[in-house]
Design an enzyme around this catalytic site. Sequence first.
Site, PDB file in Angstrom:
ATOM      1  N   CYS A   1       1.749   4.495   9.802  1.00 52.84           N
ATOM      2  CA  CYS A   1       2.182   3.095   9.890  1.00 52.84           C
ATOM      3  C   CYS A   1       1.352   2.491  11.017  1.00 52.84           C
ATOM      4  O   CYS A   1       0.252   2.975  11.297  1.00 52.84           O
ATOM      5  CB  CYS A   1       3.686   2.993  10.133  1.00 52.84           C
ATOM      6  SG  CYS A   1       4.322   4.010  11.486  1.00 52.84           S
ATOM      7  N   ALA A   2       1.827   1.459  11.658  1.00 56.14           N
ATOM      8  CA  ALA A   2       1.020   0.833  12.713  1.00 56.14           C
ATOM      9  C   ALA A   2       0.835   1.761  13.911  1.00 56.14           C
ATOM     10  O   ALA A   2      -0.272   1.949  14.409  1.00 56.14           O
ATOM     11  CB  ALA A   2       1.653  -0.484  13.146  1.00 56.14           C
TER      12      ALA A   2
END
Length: 397
Positions: free
Chosen positions: A92-93
Site C-alpha cells: 500500500c502507500a
Amino acid sequence: MTWSDTPISIDPIITDNVFIGNLSAALSTDVRKKLGITHILSVCTEYSSTDHNHLTIPVQDSEYEDLLIHLPRACSFIQSALAQGGKVLVHCAMGVSRSPTVVCAYLMSTQRLSARAAIQYVRKRRPKIHPNYGFMKQLIAFGECRYKPSCTNSEYIAWKRRQNREVSKYLDLIANTVPMIPDQLYLSSDFPGDSDAAESLLLDLGMTHVLSISSAQLPKPDLPLFNHCFINIPNNGREALLLELPTACKFIGDAITGGGQVLVQCRVELRACIIVCAYFMLTRRVSPRQALGLLESALPLYNPTDTFYRHLDLFAACNYVPTPNNPLVQAWITGGTQAGKSSLKKKSTTTTNTTTLSLATTTTTLATESKVFDFAALSEVLARFQSTSTSVGVARA
C-alpha cells in the site's frame, strides 16, 4: 516529496514468497528484480494495474472503508501466484495498514489462524505494521464469514450494519484523549474494554507507556506491546491513591525522560487528574492551585472536589513522599471515620494523645469547614506536633 523519493521498505512475510512493502518498493524495478517478484498486489489508489500479474484494490486507509468485501479476491490472487511458482509483493502507500490486512486475511484463510494470531505472525516479521481499527474489526468479521464475505452473507451484512457505529465510537475515544503536555503526557477517562481496540487506540495515539489506575473490580488490561504500569486503588482505602502518587510520578517521569509518550488512564477522571497534577507539582515545584491551573488549561470544564484538594495538599505537606506513618496521613485516615474520632477522644488523657487528637481535630476541621486544606495551617500543625514530640522525648530522657 514524491512517492519515488520515499525510502524503500519491504520485508519477507511468508518464507521468501510473499512480501509486504510500501509504494516505493513496488515502483522500484531494481527491488522487484533483485527479490524475484513476479506479481504485485496494490492495496491503494496510487498504483493502477499494469497487467494480469498486477491486481489493484483501490481503497483508502480509512476506518470506514470496506476492505472486507475485497479480501476473497485478494487471497485468490496471492494463492494463484504462489501456485505458479511466483513471488508476490503486497503493498500500500506505507506498508503499514492496508497491505498487512490483506496478508493477514490470506494467512487466516489458508492456515486457519485467528485475526489476532495472524497479526502477531506478520508483526514479528514487519514490526511497524498497524492495521487501522476498522480493518482489525474486518479481519475478525472475515473469520466469522468463514472467509467468504459477500452481499448475501449474513455475517457480512451484520458487520456492515454495525460498522459505522463501532468506528465512530472508537474515533470518539481518540478525540476524547486530552494532551496534558503535547507529545509527552495524555489523560483519558474512557478506555476500550476490548483488547484489540485498546491496542489500536494506543498505536494510533503513538503511546509508548500506559499508566492504568483502577479498582479491584476491573481487570488489568492486556497490553503486551507497551510499557504498562497498573496501580490498583481499592475503593475502601481513602489513602491508597495518595500513597501511590510517588510511584505514578516516577513512572511518568522516567517515560518522558526516555523520549516516550504516556497515557494516564482511569475511568474515574478524578484519580487521573490527581496524578497529573501531582506530577506537575513534583517536577515543576508548583503549588496545588498552580497545578490545577495547568490542568484547567487542557480541561477547562474540570470541577475540582474536596478529595482532589486534600490529596494534593497532603502530597505537598509530605514533601511529595507520603507514607502510612506520616502524622498528617494518619490524621486524615483516622479523621475520616467516626470510629477513629471516638477512639481518639477516649485516649485524650495523656500529653502525647492530646497532641495527636489536636492534630486530627485540626485536620478534620480544615477538611469540613473549608473547601480545601489550608496548606499554611497544615505546616504549622506539623511543626507544632514535631516540637511537642521532641519536648516529650527530652523529658523522658
